[in-house]
Enzyme design. Sequence first.
Site, PDB file in Angstrom:
ATOM      1  N   PHE A 149     -34.186  -3.106 -23.752  1.00 30.84           N
ATOM      2  CA  PHE A 149     -32.964  -3.333 -24.531  1.00 30.84           C
ATOM      3  C   PHE A 149     -31.731  -3.555 -23.665  1.00 30.84           C
ATOM      4  O   PHE A 149     -30.740  -4.118 -24.113  1.00 30.84           O
ATOM      5  CB  PHE A 149     -32.710  -2.137 -25.473  1.00 30.84           C
ATOM      6  CG  PHE A 149     -32.059  -0.956 -24.792  1.00 30.84           C
ATOM      7  CD1 PHE A 149     -30.683  -0.911 -24.621  1.00 30.84           C
ATOM      8  CD2 PHE A 149     -32.817   0.102 -24.295  1.00 30.84           C
ATOM      9  CE1 PHE A 149     -30.080   0.164 -23.968  1.00 30.84           C
ATOM     10  CE2 PHE A 149     -32.218   1.171 -23.647  1.00 30.84           C
ATOM     11  CZ  PHE A 149     -30.847   1.201 -23.484  1.00 30.84           C
ATOM     12  N   LYS A 173     -41.681 -11.045 -26.021  1.00 31.21           N
ATOM     13  CA  LYS A 173     -41.534  -9.934 -26.979  1.00 31.21           C
ATOM     14  C   LYS A 173     -40.280  -9.181 -26.545  1.00 31.21           C
ATOM     15  O   LYS A 173     -40.332  -8.310 -25.684  1.00 31.21           O
ATOM     16  CB  LYS A 173     -42.781  -9.034 -26.911  1.00 31.21           C
ATOM     17  CG  LYS A 173     -43.086  -8.254 -28.170  1.00 31.21           C
ATOM     18  CD  LYS A 173     -41.996  -7.352 -28.668  1.00 31.21           C
ATOM     19  CE  LYS A 173     -41.804  -6.086 -27.872  1.00 31.21           C
ATOM     20  NZ  LYS A 173     -40.575  -5.324 -28.227  1.00 31.21           N
ATOM     21  N   GLU A 176     -36.807  -4.629 -29.614  1.00 32.23           N
ATOM     22  CA  GLU A 176     -36.518  -4.654 -31.050  1.00 32.23           C
ATOM     23  C   GLU A 176     -35.138  -4.085 -31.358  1.00 32.23           C
ATOM     24  O   GLU A 176     -34.656  -4.178 -32.476  1.00 32.23           O
ATOM     25  CB  GLU A 176     -37.614  -3.904 -31.825  1.00 32.23           C
ATOM     26  CG  GLU A 176     -37.724  -2.402 -31.536  1.00 32.23           C
ATOM     27  CD  GLU A 176     -38.548  -2.065 -30.283  1.00 32.23           C
ATOM     28  OE1 GLU A 176     -38.526  -2.833 -29.311  1.00 32.23           O
ATOM     29  OE2 GLU A 176     -39.187  -0.989 -30.290  1.00 32.23           O
ATOM     30  N   SER A 226     -39.316   1.116 -19.242  1.00 25.92           N
ATOM     31  CA  SER A 226     -39.375   2.460 -18.656  1.00 25.92           C
ATOM     32  C   SER A 226     -40.710   2.672 -17.930  1.00 25.92           C
ATOM     33  O   SER A 226     -41.700   1.990 -18.204  1.00 25.92           O
ATOM     34  CB  SER A 226     -39.205   3.499 -19.762  1.00 25.92           C
ATOM     35  OG  SER A 226     -40.242   3.349 -20.699  1.00 25.92           O
ATOM     36  N   CYS A 281     -30.801  -0.336 -15.064  1.00 29.46           N
ATOM     37  CA  CYS A 281     -31.867   0.171 -14.192  1.00 29.46           C
ATOM     38  C   CYS A 281     -31.369   0.312 -12.765  1.00 29.46           C
ATOM     39  O   CYS A 281     -31.989   0.965 -11.948  1.00 29.46           O
ATOM     40  CB  CYS A 281     -33.057  -0.772 -14.229  1.00 29.46           C
ATOM     41  SG  CYS A 281     -32.653  -2.394 -13.596  1.00 29.46           S
ATOM     42  N   GLU A 382     -34.729  10.211 -15.636  1.00 29.51           N
ATOM     43  CA  GLU A 382     -33.825   9.077 -15.819  1.00 29.51           C
ATOM     44  C   GLU A 382     -33.093   9.301 -17.139  1.00 29.51           C
ATOM     45  O   GLU A 382     -33.710   9.265 -18.211  1.00 29.51           O
ATOM     46  CB  GLU A 382     -34.615   7.761 -15.876  1.00 29.51           C
ATOM     47  CG  GLU A 382     -33.708   6.552 -16.019  1.00 29.51           C
ATOM     48  CD  GLU A 382     -34.455   5.235 -16.176  1.00 29.51           C
ATOM     49  OE1 GLU A 382     -35.537   5.206 -16.797  1.00 29.51           O
ATOM     50  OE2 GLU A 382     -33.938   4.215 -15.681  1.00 29.51           O
TER      51      GLU A 382
HETATM   52  P1  NAD Z   1     -38.931   0.845 -23.066  1.00 31.77           P
HETATM   53  O1  NAD Z   1     -39.964   1.086 -22.041  1.00 31.77           O
HETATM   54  O2  NAD Z   1     -38.767   1.850 -24.151  1.00 31.77           O
HETATM   55  O3  NAD Z   1     -39.202  -0.549 -23.804  1.00 31.77           O
HETATM   56  C1  NAD Z   1     -39.452  -1.739 -23.093  1.00 31.77           C
HETATM   57  C2  NAD Z   1     -40.326  -2.652 -23.942  1.00 31.77           C
HETATM   58  O4  NAD Z   1     -41.574  -1.999 -24.202  1.00 31.77           O
HETATM   59  C3  NAD Z   1     -39.694  -2.980 -25.291  1.00 31.77           C
HETATM   60  O5  NAD Z   1     -39.923  -4.338 -25.570  1.00 31.77           O
HETATM   61  C4  NAD Z   1     -40.449  -2.074 -26.255  1.00 31.77           C
HETATM   62  O6  NAD Z   1     -40.595  -2.633 -27.549  1.00 31.77           O
HETATM   63  C5  NAD Z   1     -41.812  -1.910 -25.600  1.00 31.77           C
HETATM   64  N1  NAD Z   1     -42.402  -0.595 -25.873  1.00 31.77           N
HETATM   65  C6  NAD Z   1     -41.747   0.578 -26.036  1.00 31.77           C
HETATM   66  N2  NAD Z   1     -42.630   1.579 -26.264  1.00 31.77           N
HETATM   67  C7  NAD Z   1     -43.868   1.037 -26.238  1.00 31.77           C
HETATM   68  C8  NAD Z   1     -45.187   1.571 -26.391  1.00 31.77           C
HETATM   69  N3  NAD Z   1     -45.392   2.848 -26.618  1.00 31.77           N
HETATM   70  N4  NAD Z   1     -46.222   0.708 -26.279  1.00 31.77           N
HETATM   71  C9  NAD Z   1     -46.028  -0.594 -26.033  1.00 31.77           C
HETATM   72  N5  NAD Z   1     -44.795  -1.155 -25.889  1.00 31.77           N
HETATM   73  C10 NAD Z   1     -43.725  -0.354 -25.982  1.00 31.77           C
HETATM   74  O7  NAD Z   1     -37.543   0.606 -22.285  1.00 31.77           O
HETATM   75  P2  NAD Z   1     -36.095   0.452 -22.911  1.00 31.77           P
HETATM   76  O8  NAD Z   1     -35.627   1.769 -23.400  1.00 31.77           O
HETATM   77  O9  NAD Z   1     -36.022  -0.730 -23.805  1.00 31.77           O
HETATM   78  O10 NAD Z   1     -35.281   0.045 -21.586  1.00 31.77           O
HETATM   79  C11 NAD Z   1     -34.782   0.981 -20.678  1.00 31.77           C
HETATM   80  C12 NAD Z   1     -35.733   1.223 -19.533  1.00 31.77           C
HETATM   81  O11 NAD Z   1     -36.014   0.011 -18.852  1.00 31.77           O
HETATM   82  C13 NAD Z   1     -35.158   2.152 -18.485  1.00 31.77           C
HETATM   83  O12 NAD Z   1     -36.178   3.010 -18.051  1.00 31.77           O
HETATM   84  C14 NAD Z   1     -34.747   1.203 -17.363  1.00 31.77           C
HETATM   85  O13 NAD Z   1     -34.686   1.786 -16.078  1.00 31.77           O
HETATM   86  C15 NAD Z   1     -35.816   0.183 -17.447  1.00 31.77           C
HETATM   87  N6  NAD Z   1     -35.411  -1.075 -16.825  1.00 31.77           N
HETATM   88  C16 NAD Z   1     -35.977  -1.394 -15.627  1.00 31.77           C
HETATM   89  C17 NAD Z   1     -35.584  -2.550 -14.990  1.00 31.77           C
HETATM   90  C18 NAD Z   1     -36.180  -2.933 -13.669  1.00 31.77           C
HETATM   91  O14 NAD Z   1     -35.952  -4.045 -13.254  1.00 31.77           O
HETATM   92  N7  NAD Z   1     -36.936  -2.080 -12.998  1.00 31.77           N
HETATM   93  C19 NAD Z   1     -34.647  -3.404 -15.586  1.00 31.77           C
HETATM   94  C20 NAD Z   1     -34.110  -3.051 -16.819  1.00 31.77           C
HETATM   95  C21 NAD Z   1     -34.513  -1.875 -17.431  1.00 31.77           C
END
Ligand code: NAD
Length: 497
Positions: A149, A173, A176, A226, A281, A382
């Site tokens: 997000f 994808k 959401e 994450s 991140c 985090e």
């Molecule tokens: P998230 O992991 O909750 O979600 C990321 C994606 O995975 C979304 O599209 C979500 O719909 C999907 N998702 C969530 N739960 C899932 C599950 N149980 N099974 C399958 N798919 C699932 O992350 P977020 O809260 O949207 O974003 C923040 C996180 O992203 C932080 O941890 C941040 O550090 C990380 N991030 C990392 C980078 C990088 O380059 N390393 C860049 C941006 C964000």
Amino acid sequence: MKQIHHWIDGSFTAGAANRTGPVYNPATGRQTGEVVLGTSGDVDVAVGAAARAYESWQHSSLSQRQNIMFAFRELVSARKREIAETLTAEHGKTVDDAMGEVQRGLEVIEFACNIAHLLKGEYSEQVSTGVDTYTIRQPLGVVVGITPFNFPAMVPMWMYPISIACGNTFVLKPSEKDPSTSQLAAEMLAEAGLPDGVFNIVHGDKEAVDSLITHPDVAAVSFVGSTPIARYIYETGTKHGKRVQALGGAKNHMIVLPDADIDLAADAAVSAGYGSAGERCMAISAVVAVGDAGDRLIDGVQSRIEKLNVGPGDQPGVEMGPLVTKQHLDRVRGYVDAGEKEGALLIADGRNFVVDGYEEGFFLGPTLFDRVEPDMSIYTDEIFGPVLSTVRMEHFEEAIDLINDNPYGNGTAVFTNDGGAARKFQKEIQVGMVGINVPIPVPLSFYSFGGWKNSIFGSHAIYGPEGVHFNTRQKVVISRWADPIHRGVDLGFPTHN
Ligand code: NAD
């Protein structure tokens, strides 16, 4: 209420979904939209469209692909503000910050405009008598992108421009929580001349993701999010035979040495700690103050955060917006409660922060802890909010060990005027992206972005040259066009002469 639909084979469709997810304006706390949550049937339709489009797109000329990227670049550049405002309305970050995000995405599109340079192979003449050897890089097929997000415009742009320019077709994808910026990208790609089915969007949550990462017609998966989900995507995707790069979460440290320019360091800690309300991140979430740098740094950070203008991201002059959802706000507040209980010194407490006229918004004021210990949850986890922890250390070596012992390894920084100390840091630190007097070391589009340790799973960093390698596979050709030398049958292993 705005309805947000999938984009499949060149048009918007509600698909077969009987579930939807709420989309909020985080500044007002009100729901503004409803996004369809895709089923495995929707994924099948989208992957099917992408697979059909691949049959011809893989044969498109390099110049055709680059021309489309050029046209797309012009459209994104012209509509930059609209994209930024759309993003702010669902994410909450300030419009200025959102403009910066779109700019960084645009730079990856520009990189893709010149992809031909990186798709060149190698050629060796006469490796054996009359025999030449050369390499070609070819696309993979249908590539999937699953994005977080916090950068709803930029992170997808880290992926699809390169993947498509390499000759793949793509299914995105998006998160959401803030899905609307991707809709604009779909429209602009179509307007730029991209054939139907080359770029598709399936909205959704775990159901859609699970179908995508196990689908037999998907060749590769790029994920950013994450760490627990990144690990899951990597393990499940690779188990199903896919090439996977999965970038995870972070806990980024900034060491401040006693000889550093403390004003520069305090500016950097505040900018990198509270920018985008800490939902980056590459945000700095732990400052490690060495020796007597601590008191001076805390004073500098405290006086700066008192002056920060926190409010709705679309208002002029606002420097920090709200958090993305109420659920996330509650989670971050919970960490502040825990830090206080565990004995850290709470210097600035943002928990009761209210913006007049926006009482239902998901706001948390800038929060600062001092005397944080490495076993406290505000240090180990985090938090992803405007909460900066200060850890005090006597010696530089201890600070380096602290970072090297941390399971994350995304970004880090050192602030010092000592070149030897900076060099030691750059050499010894176990982190993928390193800043020296630079707090958020995000590489430009012609380098690649990726952390180490639990901040990435898979062998390729994202965008830049590693992005091209991830999105293509190498073929080696050994050819003989000279007059054949007839040696008869020889079952021995080929050697050269
Ligand atoms: P998230 O992991 O909750 O979600 C990321 C994606 O995975 C979304 O599209 C979500 O719909 C999907 N998702 C969530 N739960 C899932 C599950 N149980 N099974 C399958 N798919 C699932 O992350 P977020 O809260 O949207 O974003 C923040 C996180 O992203 C932080 O941890 C941040 O550090 C990380 N991030 C990392 C980078 C990088 O380059 N390393 C860049 C941006 C964000």
